[in-house]
Motif scaffolding. Sequence first.
Motif, PDB file in Angstrom:
ATOM      1  N   THR A 103       4.957   6.955   1.333  1.00 40.02           N
ATOM      2  CA  THR A 103       5.066   5.600   1.866  1.00 40.02           C
ATOM      3  C   THR A 103       6.336   5.369   2.664  1.00 40.02           C
ATOM      4  OG1 THR A 103       3.809   4.876  -0.050  1.00 40.02           O
ATOM      5  CG2 THR A 103       4.895   3.163   1.254  1.00 40.02           C
ATOM      6  N   ARG A 104       7.460   5.821   2.167  1.00 38.16           N
ATOM      7  CA  ARG A 104       8.737   5.562   2.842  1.00 38.16           C
ATOM      8  C   ARG A 104       9.338   6.824   3.465  1.00 38.16           C
ATOM      9  NH1 ARG A 104       8.798   1.862  -1.398  1.00 38.16           N
ATOM     10  NH2 ARG A 104       8.995  -0.264  -0.667  1.00 38.16           N
ATOM     11  N   LYS A 141       0.842  -1.192   0.000  1.00 36.26           N
ATOM     12  CA  LYS A 141       0.000   0.000   0.000  1.00 36.26           C
ATOM     13  C   LYS A 141       0.878   1.242   0.000  1.00 36.26           C
ATOM     14  CE  LYS A 141      -4.058  -1.998   2.019  1.00 36.26           C
ATOM     15  NZ  LYS A 141      -5.269  -1.696   1.328  1.00 36.26           N
ATOM     16  N   HIS A 142       0.520   2.201  -0.845  1.00 35.13           N
ATOM     17  CA  HIS A 142       1.245   3.462  -0.960  1.00 35.13           C
ATOM     18  C   HIS A 142       0.312   4.605  -0.582  1.00 35.13           C
ATOM     19  CE1 HIS A 142       4.887   2.145  -3.212  1.00 35.13           C
ATOM     20  NE2 HIS A 142       4.101   1.107  -3.446  1.00 35.13           N
ATOM     21  N   THR A 143       0.854   5.583   0.128  1.00 34.87           N
ATOM     22  CA  THR A 143       0.109   6.792   0.457  1.00 34.87           C
ATOM     23  C   THR A 143       0.637   7.916  -0.418  1.00 34.87           C
ATOM     24  OG1 THR A 143      -0.154   6.049   2.748  1.00 34.87           O
ATOM     25  CG2 THR A 143      -0.506   8.399   2.301  1.00 34.87           C
ATOM     26  N   LEU A 202       3.567   2.286  -9.061  1.00 33.01           N
ATOM     27  CA  LEU A 202       3.212   3.560  -8.424  1.00 33.01           C
ATOM     28  C   LEU A 202       4.095   4.697  -8.908  1.00 33.01           C
ATOM     29  CD1 LEU A 202       0.994   4.356  -6.403  1.00 33.01           C
ATOM     30  CD2 LEU A 202       1.256   1.920  -6.690  1.00 33.01           C
ATOM     31  N   ASP A 219       4.933  10.572  -2.898  1.00 37.40           N
ATOM     32  CA  ASP A 219       4.664   9.246  -2.345  1.00 37.40           C
ATOM     33  C   ASP A 219       5.227   9.264  -0.927  1.00 37.40           C
ATOM     34  OD1 ASP A 219       4.405   6.587  -1.634  1.00 37.40           O
ATOM     35  OD2 ASP A 219       5.286   5.810  -3.481  1.00 37.40           O
ATOM     36  N   ASP A 235       6.211  -0.865  -6.336  1.00 39.18           N
ATOM     37  CA  ASP A 235       6.917   0.418  -6.414  1.00 39.18           C
ATOM     38  C   ASP A 235       6.980   0.952  -7.837  1.00 39.18           C
ATOM     39  OD1 ASP A 235       7.319   0.375  -3.703  1.00 39.18           O
ATOM     40  OD2 ASP A 235       9.407  -0.277  -3.810  1.00 39.18           O
TER      41      ASP A 235
END
Length: 176
Positions: A77-78, A2-4, A57, A75, A54
């Motif tokens: 996510t990280r 899942k990516h935000t 996205l 992104d 990855d």
Amino acid sequence: MKHTLSVLVEDESGALSRIAGLFARRGFNIDSLAVGPAETPGQSRLTMVVEGDDHALQQMSKQLDKLVNVLQVLDLTRQPAVERELMLLKVSAPAHQRSSIFDLVQVFRAKVVDVADGALTLEVVGDPGKLVALESLLTPYGIIEIARTGKVALVRASGVNTELLKVSPSGSRIPA
């Protein structure tokens, strides 16, 4: 995974439709979506959660950047980020069970926003994991209704990744 994604757009009619259409055409499901005014008048921030690898996205981010009304795509996510969500939850609460429900409400720093003879409506704000945990603990009481906002998120100005600060019950740091 899942990516935000945080997407800053010009606040014009049809912008959300074009973004959602882009994801739909490429077979992506948007798991969560929150939209609201940004810090600059005339702009809105969309925070969306989508599932994909990855590379996929990264390609979607490039496609988003090409849309006319899109000003910025991040992104998160990280990246160290603050993430919050709101949940309203109506739970069955007969008189003999209310005190145990109130105990859970206090532990999760939730609020009771409505009381009826057989039910309580709770408001809880926090990271999505907190909401899932409370929902899980209240399930045995009988959840009547749930309404959740989408996740909202901003990059942490401090740059501190709080995931690295979490400590296990044994006292050792939990790796991210």
